[in-house]
Design an enzyme around this catalytic site. Structure first.
Site, PDB file in Angstrom:
ATOM      1  N   CYS A 114       0.804  -1.233   0.000  1.00  0.00           N
ATOM      2  CA  CYS A 114       0.000   0.000   0.000  1.00  0.00           C
ATOM      3  C   CYS A 114       0.831   1.274   0.000  1.00  0.00           C
ATOM      4  O   CYS A 114       0.303   2.352  -0.254  1.00  0.00           O
ATOM      5  CB  CYS A 114      -0.916   0.018   1.212  1.00  0.00           C
ATOM      6  N   HIS A 238      -3.692   6.978   3.155  1.00  0.00           N
ATOM      7  CA  HIS A 238      -4.068   5.674   2.618  1.00  0.00           C
ATOM      8  C   HIS A 238      -5.437   5.299   3.188  1.00  0.00           C
ATOM      9  O   HIS A 238      -5.711   5.523   4.371  1.00  0.00           O
ATOM     10  CB  HIS A 238      -3.011   4.630   3.010  1.00  0.00           C
ATOM     11  N   ASN A 268     -10.253  -0.406   0.489  1.00  0.00           N
ATOM     12  CA  ASN A 268      -8.792  -0.261   0.447  1.00  0.00           C
ATOM     13  C   ASN A 268      -8.294  -0.774  -0.911  1.00  0.00           C
ATOM     14  O   ASN A 268      -8.425  -1.954  -1.217  1.00  0.00           O
ATOM     15  CB  ASN A 268      -8.203  -1.094   1.597  1.00  0.00           C
TER      16      ASN A 268
HETATM   17  N1  ACO Z   1     -18.112  -9.332   9.894  1.00  0.00           N
HETATM   18  C1  ACO Z   1     -18.482  -9.623  11.141  1.00  0.00           C
HETATM   19  N2  ACO Z   1     -17.603  -9.899  12.135  1.00  0.00           N
HETATM   20  C2  ACO Z   1     -16.309  -9.885  11.818  1.00  0.00           C
HETATM   21  C3  ACO Z   1     -15.850  -9.588  10.517  1.00  0.00           C
HETATM   22  C4  ACO Z   1     -16.817  -9.313   9.532  1.00  0.00           C
HETATM   23  N3  ACO Z   1     -16.501  -9.001   8.248  1.00  0.00           N
HETATM   24  N4  ACO Z   1     -14.504  -9.640  10.514  1.00  0.00           N
HETATM   25  C5  ACO Z   1     -14.122  -9.937  11.753  1.00  0.00           C
HETATM   26  N5  ACO Z   1     -15.216 -10.101  12.560  1.00  0.00           N
HETATM   27  C6  ACO Z   1     -15.264 -10.444  13.968  1.00  0.00           C
HETATM   28  C7  ACO Z   1     -14.011 -11.112  14.462  1.00  0.00           C
HETATM   29  O1  ACO Z   1     -14.074 -12.494  14.173  1.00  0.00           O
HETATM   30  C8  ACO Z   1     -14.061 -10.830  15.938  1.00  0.00           C
HETATM   31  O2  ACO Z   1     -14.943 -11.756  16.541  1.00  0.00           O
HETATM   32  P1  ACO Z   1     -14.582 -12.380  17.973  1.00  0.00           P
HETATM   33  O3  ACO Z   1     -14.515 -11.211  18.911  1.00  0.00           O
HETATM   34  O4  ACO Z   1     -15.747 -13.285  18.208  1.00  0.00           O
HETATM   35  O5  ACO Z   1     -13.271 -13.080  17.793  1.00  0.00           O
HETATM   36  C9  ACO Z   1     -14.733  -9.450  16.015  1.00  0.00           C
HETATM   37  O6  ACO Z   1     -15.357  -9.245  14.735  1.00  0.00           O
HETATM   38  C10 ACO Z   1     -13.771  -8.319  16.279  1.00  0.00           C
HETATM   39  O7  ACO Z   1     -12.643  -8.500  15.431  1.00  0.00           O
HETATM   40  P2  ACO Z   1     -11.467  -7.497  15.447  1.00  0.00           P
HETATM   41  O8  ACO Z   1     -10.396  -7.994  14.511  1.00  0.00           O
HETATM   42  O9  ACO Z   1     -11.073  -7.156  16.853  1.00  0.00           O
HETATM   43  O10 ACO Z   1     -12.166  -6.222  14.821  1.00  0.00           O
HETATM   44  P3  ACO Z   1     -11.565  -4.788  14.630  1.00  0.00           P
HETATM   45  O11 ACO Z   1     -12.448  -3.792  15.264  1.00  0.00           O
HETATM   46  O12 ACO Z   1     -10.082  -4.759  14.955  1.00  0.00           O
HETATM   47  O13 ACO Z   1     -11.692  -4.603  13.053  1.00  0.00           O
HETATM   48  C11 ACO Z   1     -10.350  -4.693  11.070  1.00  0.00           C
HETATM   49  C12 ACO Z   1     -11.040  -5.484  12.170  1.00  0.00           C
HETATM   50  C13 ACO Z   1     -11.414  -3.894  10.344  1.00  0.00           C
HETATM   51  C14 ACO Z   1      -9.683  -5.658  10.106  1.00  0.00           C
HETATM   52  C15 ACO Z   1      -9.324  -3.741  11.713  1.00  0.00           C
HETATM   53  O14 ACO Z   1      -8.481  -4.457  12.593  1.00  0.00           O
HETATM   54  C16 ACO Z   1      -8.475  -3.041  10.704  1.00  0.00           C
HETATM   55  O15 ACO Z   1      -8.935  -2.236   9.921  1.00  0.00           O
HETATM   56  N6  ACO Z   1      -7.148  -3.320  10.730  1.00  0.00           N
HETATM   57  C17 ACO Z   1      -6.226  -2.696   9.793  1.00  0.00           C
HETATM   58  C18 ACO Z   1      -6.324  -3.396   8.500  1.00  0.00           C
HETATM   59  C19 ACO Z   1      -5.566  -2.699   7.411  1.00  0.00           C
HETATM   60  O16 ACO Z   1      -5.329  -1.509   7.478  1.00  0.00           O
HETATM   61  N7  ACO Z   1      -5.232  -3.462   6.401  1.00  0.00           N
HETATM   62  C20 ACO Z   1      -4.676  -2.915   5.235  1.00  0.00           C
HETATM   63  C21 ACO Z   1      -3.237  -2.934   5.238  1.00  0.00           C
HETATM   64  S1  ACO Z   1      -2.654  -2.220   3.806  1.00  0.00           S
HETATM   65  C22 ACO Z   1      -1.924  -3.365   2.721  1.00  0.00           C
HETATM   66  O17 ACO Z   1      -0.719  -3.374   2.598  1.00  0.00           O
HETATM   67  C23 ACO Z   1      -2.813  -4.341   1.964  1.00  0.00           C
END
Ligand code: ACO
Length: 319
Positions: A114, A238, A268
């Protein structure tokens, strides 16, 4: 006096197919409500089965060249930042070179996930300021819908497809005031796209890293440009997660009305996110000649980068 590199033209292209959150409700255990609240994403674009990263790149490139009032024959170098190239080789940049007829250009791809677009403009700046090349096309493009696992709800909902491009060349006023790049291979396992496989991510680790590094990298690039955060006219971050963007703005003590956000529409798009947002912000009149624009990104590697640009081109809104 040394030549100063700046942006001469900007353009983007998004595939026509729109995929909203309700599509994912049908194929996995998730909801529109969860996706919107946790990420800010409502919909994303998706390539059709015959469309490739080089197709998206080609259209974005032609839009940027037109905006710069140049022709493909004026381009000396093409750099494509992508994690989803059509092939390992030829490079996507070589395919674009042929598609647009840039017969005088050298061409290569870079792999910085990214952060790729900021690395790309940093490379272009060096070539322009050492006078090796005059006009350089930098493209960020992805077909990430081909690289996600539709059984993994924590990643499938995040990504989208698209391309953005700029032409970098000499400017008389303003230009790219600073660029700051960083990498940390110790974080190599946090976010991966193994060859022939799909994206794997430890969401919370990436989240914590992103919130810290977006503010730090922006401040570092501002310091290199002898500016402070109060002098930012527009921040183009980003587009990974609205909560990461809001936390970064808070760290910079920046009102959200100075931050350009379009992840609600596109998700993203990795290397394409920043140039697509830059193009939209310019065309909506949110960036004008003389404005200080900060680009900041992070991604797999781990990698990060930020750049301060004093905007050199008129127009945008009325084009
Ligand atoms: N729908 C419903 N529930 C979900 C989903 C979904 N799509 N995805 C995850 N959950 C659940 C999880 O299983 C978890 O359940 P549990 O508590 O029973 O285990 C719960 O939701 C909470 O999960 P978290 O991972 O704690 O959720 P969080 O609030 O952290 O959000 C997210 C997750 C959106 C992925 C966040 O961590 C994030 O945005 N991280 C950064 C990701 C990023 O920037 N990636 C791009 C990198 S750039 C590149 O180089 C490609």
């Amino acid at each position: 006096m040394n030549k100063k590199a700046g942006i001469l033209g900007v353009g983007s292209y998004l595939p026509n197919k729109i995929v909203d959150n309700f599509y994912f409700e049908k194929i996995m255990d998730t909801s529109d409500e969860w996706i919107k609240t946790r990420t800010g994403i409502s919909e994303r674009r998706m390539v059709d089965e015959n469309e490739t990263t080089s197709d998206l790149s080609t259209k974005a490139a032609l839009n940027a060249i037109k905006c710069a009032n140049l022709t493909p024959q004026d381009i000396d170098l093409i750099i494509v930042a992508t994690a989803t190239p059509d092939m390992a080789f030829p490079s996507t940049a070589c395919i674009v070179q042929e598609n647009i007829g840039a017969t005088h250009a050298a061409a290569f791809d870079i792999s910085v996930a990214c952060s790729g677009f900021i690395y790309g403009i940093t490379i272009a700046k060096q070539f322009v300021e050492t006078e090796m090349y005059k006009n350089i096309l930098v493209i960020g493009a992805e077909a990430l819908s081909r690289a996600v696992d539709y059984n993994d709800r924590s990643t499938a909902i995040l990504f989208g497809d698209g391309a953005g491009a700029v032409v970098i060349g000499n400017v008389d006023e303003g230009g790219i005031l600073s660029t700051y790049l960083g990498s940390d291979g110790k974080g190599k396992d946090v976010l991966t796209l193994p060859v022939g496989d799909s994206i794997k991510m430890s969401g919370s680790d990436v989240y914590k890293f992103a919130v810290r590094i977006m503010g730090e990298a922006s401040l570092k690039a501002l310091q290199m440009a002898n500016l402070d955060a109060t002098e930012i006219d527009c921040l183009i971050p980003h587009q990974a997660n609205i909560r990461i963007i809001e936390a970064s703005a808070k760290r910079l003590k920046l009102d959200m009305d100075k931050v350009y956000v379009n992840l609600n529409k596109y998700g993203n798009m990795s290397a394409a996110s920043i140039p697509v947002a830059l193009d939209e912000a310019y065309r909506q009149g949110k960036i004008n000649k003389g404005d200080n624009v900060v680009l900041v990104g992070f991604g797999g590697g781990l990698t990060w980068g930020a750049s301060v640009i004093n905007w050199s081109i008129q127009g945008g809104k009325n084009e």
